[in-house]
Design an enzyme around this catalytic site. Structure first.
Site, PDB file in Angstrom:
ATOM      1  N   GLY A 151      -3.344 -15.240  -3.653  1.00  0.00           N
ATOM      2  CA  GLY A 151      -2.622 -16.176  -2.800  1.00  0.00           C
ATOM      3  C   GLY A 151      -1.147 -15.843  -2.651  1.00  0.00           C
ATOM      4  O   GLY A 151      -0.526 -16.275  -1.697  1.00  0.00           O
ATOM      5  N   GLU A 175     -14.764 -28.482  -7.814  1.00  0.00           N
ATOM      6  CA  GLU A 175     -14.483 -29.835  -8.319  1.00  0.00           C
ATOM      7  C   GLU A 175     -12.970 -30.067  -8.401  1.00  0.00           C
ATOM      8  O   GLU A 175     -12.477 -31.173  -8.210  1.00  0.00           O
ATOM      9  CB  GLU A 175     -15.094 -30.019  -9.720  1.00  0.00           C
ATOM     10  CG  GLU A 175     -16.527 -30.518  -9.721  1.00  0.00           C
ATOM     11  CD  GLU A 175     -17.503 -29.534  -9.110  1.00  0.00           C
ATOM     12  OE1 GLU A 175     -17.291 -28.309  -9.258  1.00  0.00           O
ATOM     13  OE2 GLU A 175     -18.476 -29.978  -8.471  1.00  0.00           O
ATOM     14  N   ASP A 181       5.614 -10.873   5.709  1.00  0.00           N
ATOM     15  CA  ASP A 181       6.993 -11.345   5.893  1.00  0.00           C
ATOM     16  C   ASP A 181       8.053 -10.287   5.604  1.00  0.00           C
ATOM     17  O   ASP A 181       9.006 -10.124   6.364  1.00  0.00           O
ATOM     18  CB  ASP A 181       7.268 -12.497   4.910  1.00  0.00           C
ATOM     19  CG  ASP A 181       6.960 -13.838   5.534  1.00  0.00           C
ATOM     20  OD1 ASP A 181       6.929 -13.928   6.767  1.00  0.00           O
ATOM     21  OD2 ASP A 181       6.753 -14.797   4.759  1.00  0.00           O
ATOM     22  N   GLY A 239     -17.485 -25.815  -2.802  1.00  0.00           N
ATOM     23  CA  GLY A 239     -17.698 -27.036  -3.569  1.00  0.00           C
ATOM     24  C   GLY A 239     -16.949 -27.092  -4.882  1.00  0.00           C
ATOM     25  O   GLY A 239     -17.512 -27.506  -5.900  1.00  0.00           O
ATOM     26  N   ALA A 279      -6.739  -0.365  17.687  1.00  0.00           N
ATOM     27  CA  ALA A 279      -6.423  -1.059  18.948  1.00  0.00           C
ATOM     28  C   ALA A 279      -5.085  -0.582  19.503  1.00  0.00           C
ATOM     29  O   ALA A 279      -4.937  -0.392  20.715  1.00  0.00           O
ATOM     30  CB  ALA A 279      -6.410  -2.568  18.718  1.00  0.00           C
ATOM     31  N   ARG A 295     -22.053 -25.029 -17.355  1.00  0.00           N
ATOM     32  CA  ARG A 295     -20.706 -24.658 -17.772  1.00  0.00           C
ATOM     33  C   ARG A 295     -19.660 -25.113 -16.769  1.00  0.00           C
ATOM     34  O   ARG A 295     -19.980 -25.497 -15.643  1.00  0.00           O
ATOM     35  CB  ARG A 295     -20.602 -23.126 -17.819  1.00  0.00           C
ATOM     36  CG  ARG A 295     -21.122 -22.510 -19.083  1.00  0.00           C
ATOM     37  CD  ARG A 295     -20.849 -21.011 -19.036  1.00  0.00           C
ATOM     38  NE  ARG A 295     -21.523 -20.356 -20.128  1.00  0.00           N
ATOM     39  CZ  ARG A 295     -22.176 -19.201 -20.037  1.00  0.00           C
ATOM     40  NH1 ARG A 295     -22.258 -18.569 -18.879  1.00  0.00           N
ATOM     41  NH2 ARG A 295     -22.744 -18.678 -21.089  1.00  0.00           N
ATOM     42  N   ILE A 298      -3.910 -10.801   3.351  1.00  0.00           N
ATOM     43  CA  ILE A 298      -5.067 -11.644   2.990  1.00  0.00           C
ATOM     44  C   ILE A 298      -4.634 -13.065   2.643  1.00  0.00           C
ATOM     45  O   ILE A 298      -5.435 -13.979   2.682  1.00  0.00           O
ATOM     46  CB  ILE A 298      -5.878 -11.055   1.811  1.00  0.00           C
ATOM     47  CG1 ILE A 298      -5.040 -10.996   0.529  1.00  0.00           C
ATOM     48  CG2 ILE A 298      -6.465  -9.705   2.175  1.00  0.00           C
ATOM     49  CD1 ILE A 298      -5.876 -10.858  -0.736  1.00  0.00           C
ATOM     50  N   ASP A 299      -3.362 -13.234   2.275  1.00  0.00           N
ATOM     51  CA  ASP A 299      -2.899 -14.545   1.775  1.00  0.00           C
ATOM     52  C   ASP A 299      -2.661 -15.567   2.879  1.00  0.00           C
ATOM     53  O   ASP A 299      -2.502 -16.749   2.589  1.00  0.00           O
ATOM     54  CB  ASP A 299      -1.607 -14.360   0.969  1.00  0.00           C
ATOM     55  CG  ASP A 299      -1.775 -13.320  -0.117  1.00  0.00           C
ATOM     56  OD1 ASP A 299      -2.750 -13.441  -0.874  1.00  0.00           O
ATOM     57  OD2 ASP A 299      -0.957 -12.381  -0.210  1.00  0.00           O
TER      58      ASP A 299
HETATM   59  P1  ADP Z   1       4.881  -7.897   2.850  1.00  0.00           P
HETATM   60  O1  ADP Z   1       5.219  -7.207   4.123  1.00  0.00           O
HETATM   61  O2  ADP Z   1       3.403  -7.913   2.600  1.00  0.00           O
HETATM   62  O3  ADP Z   1       5.541  -9.253   2.730  1.00  0.00           O
HETATM   63  P2  ADP Z   1       6.905  -6.761   1.031  1.00  0.00           P
HETATM   64  O4  ADP Z   1       7.662  -8.035   0.886  1.00  0.00           O
HETATM   65  O5  ADP Z   1       6.702  -5.947  -0.199  1.00  0.00           O
HETATM   66  O6  ADP Z   1       5.441  -6.995   1.634  1.00  0.00           O
HETATM   67  O7  ADP Z   1       7.668  -5.872   2.101  1.00  0.00           O
HETATM   68  C1  ADP Z   1       7.156  -4.627   2.501  1.00  0.00           C
HETATM   69  C2  ADP Z   1       8.289  -3.696   2.826  1.00  0.00           C
HETATM   70  O8  ADP Z   1       9.070  -4.244   3.884  1.00  0.00           O
HETATM   71  C3  ADP Z   1       9.286  -3.466   1.706  1.00  0.00           C
HETATM   72  O9  ADP Z   1       8.869  -2.508   0.778  1.00  0.00           O
HETATM   73  C4  ADP Z   1      10.495  -2.983   2.484  1.00  0.00           C
HETATM   74  O10 ADP Z   1      10.325  -1.634   2.876  1.00  0.00           O
HETATM   75  C5  ADP Z   1      10.434  -3.846   3.731  1.00  0.00           C
HETATM   76  N1  ADP Z   1      11.289  -5.036   3.531  1.00  0.00           N
HETATM   77  C6  ADP Z   1      11.050  -6.093   2.732  1.00  0.00           C
HETATM   78  N2  ADP Z   1      12.072  -6.974   2.759  1.00  0.00           N
HETATM   79  C7  ADP Z   1      12.993  -6.454   3.605  1.00  0.00           C
HETATM   80  C8  ADP Z   1      14.291  -6.877   4.068  1.00  0.00           C
HETATM   81  N3  ADP Z   1      14.842  -8.018   3.664  1.00  0.00           N
HETATM   82  N4  ADP Z   1      14.930  -6.078   4.955  1.00  0.00           N
HETATM   83  C9  ADP Z   1      14.371  -4.931   5.388  1.00  0.00           C
HETATM   84  N5  ADP Z   1      13.177  -4.469   4.978  1.00  0.00           N
HETATM   85  C10 ADP Z   1      12.485  -5.209   4.098  1.00  0.00           C
END
Ligand code: ADP
Length: 323
Positions: free
Chosen positions: A173, A190, A106, A188, A25, A165, A129-130
């Site tokens: 996650g 439990e 993040d 479903g 995209a 079972r 995916i989480d």
């Molecule tokens: P996700 O993006 O899935 O949360 P990661 O936490 O492993 O996965 O981050 C992916 C990449 O993003 C890291 O390998 C790094 O290159 C960059 N990164 C992560 N944290 C920081 C940070 N605090 N500042 C700058 N780059 C970061």
């Protein structure tokens, strides 16, 4: 700032089905507006090393339905300090990039924020995916992972039902209970154990299984979100305390793969399209997110500071529907 003629796109952090649909995209939206796209390989590593490939509309043919990411993904520790980010910007500029779209979680957004703060226009798209990014209702890959986990748990139910079972099934996650909770409701379960709710073995695991047996249940599904407890040990303990034969299954990385579902393809397409439009409007440090089922953009710094909330109603509903 001059007009952007070339942009980069990269995938970073954990892979997720639908990342390819987002790349496609981005490329096609940019090309349609006369903007060239460079694919940066292996996350931020590609930016640091100049590991980049030219992408055009045809080069992204036939990837919409594929899991994984054609650009590969990787962690890049050097990017965690600003010197590394500045080096990445210098190389990006050498390649003529005027902006970047980062698809990831993040961690990847922290890198995107740093790029923006140092003057390099960057836009983030949530792909994990989480579904553990607090500022968006949805992350690309979640639906596909849920469907994969659902299919597996349905199969486990067939066999655990036949043998009467208890099946302990561990899903992914990464510190968030969304996959576990949704799968438990839809298959479903439990019992459902998630990191957001500390559990008491006697009250939250043993008692519901014993009560269920009294009410005529002949088999059990216990859904465990990864990292909450040792699933193999939990199955042994349940077997010992209930005399119900118990088995643990850890679904693991199968949940990361597979052809993206229609929902993931659609949202990845919408987010890729939106990211390029925002970038070409000359805006930076924005995240493309879903709010009230609409695709909008928000400030990255603001997005990263939002606390993650778990839907208490969903947890309560999972418990009620499992009687
Ligand atoms: P996700 O993006 O899935 O949360 P990661 O936490 O492993 O996965 O981050 C992916 C990449 O993003 C890291 O390998 C790094 O290159 C960059 N990164 C992560 N944290 C920081 C940070 N605090 N500042 C700058 N780059 C970061």
């Amino acid at each position: 700032m001059g007009e952007i003629k070339t942009i980069g796109v990269l995938t970073s952090g954990g892979d997720a089905p639908g990342m390819n649909a987002a790349i496609r995209a981005v490329v096609r939206t940019a090309n349609a507006k006369g903007v060239r796209v460079i694919g940066v390989r292996r996350g931020y590593n590609g930016l640091m090393n100049g590991d980049m490939i030219e992408l055009d509309a045809r080069r992204v043919s036939d990837i919409l339905q594929r899991g994984g990411t054609m650009l590969q993904t990787a962690r890049c520790l050097e990017f965690k300090d600003l010197e590394g980010v500045q080096r990445g910007i210098n190389i990006a500029r050498e390649f003529g990039l005027g902006g970047l779209v980062v698809i990831g979680g993040d961690g990847s957004f922290r890198g995107a924020r740093d790029l923006s703060n140092l003057g390099f226009p960057t836009i983030g798209i949530p792909g994990t995916i989480d579904n553990d990014i607090s500022c968006t209702e949805y992350c690309i890959g979640f639906d596909t992972a849920l469907n994969t986990a659902q299919e597996s748990v349905d199969k486990l139910r067939d066999t655990s039902g036949s043998h009467e079972r208890c099946s302990v099934v561990e899903v992914m996650g990464h510190g968030a209970g969304y996959i576990a909770l949704y799968v438990s409701i839809c298959c479903g379960g439990e019992v459902c154990l998630i990191p957001e709710k500390p559990f008491d073995y006697e009250k939250d695991v043993l008692q519901p299984i014993l009560d269920g047996k009294k009410r005529g249940k002949q088999h059990d599904i216990v859904v465990v979100s990864e990292g909450v407890t040792n699933s193999v040990e939990l199955a042994k303990r349940i077997e010992k305390d209930t005399q119900i034969e118990s088995r643990a299954t850890i679904l693991g990385h199968v949940q990361r793969g597979g052809s993206p579902t229609l929902r993931d393809r659609l949202i990845a397409s919408q987010m890729g399209y939106a990211a390029v439009n925002v970038l070409l409007e000359g805006r930076s440090n924005r995240l493309i997110v879903m709010r009230d089922s609409k695709i909008i953009d928000i400030d990255i710094t603001e997005g990263l500071s939002m606390p993650r909330k778990v839907d208490e109603k969903m947890i309560e509903m999972a418990r009620i529907l499992s009687i």
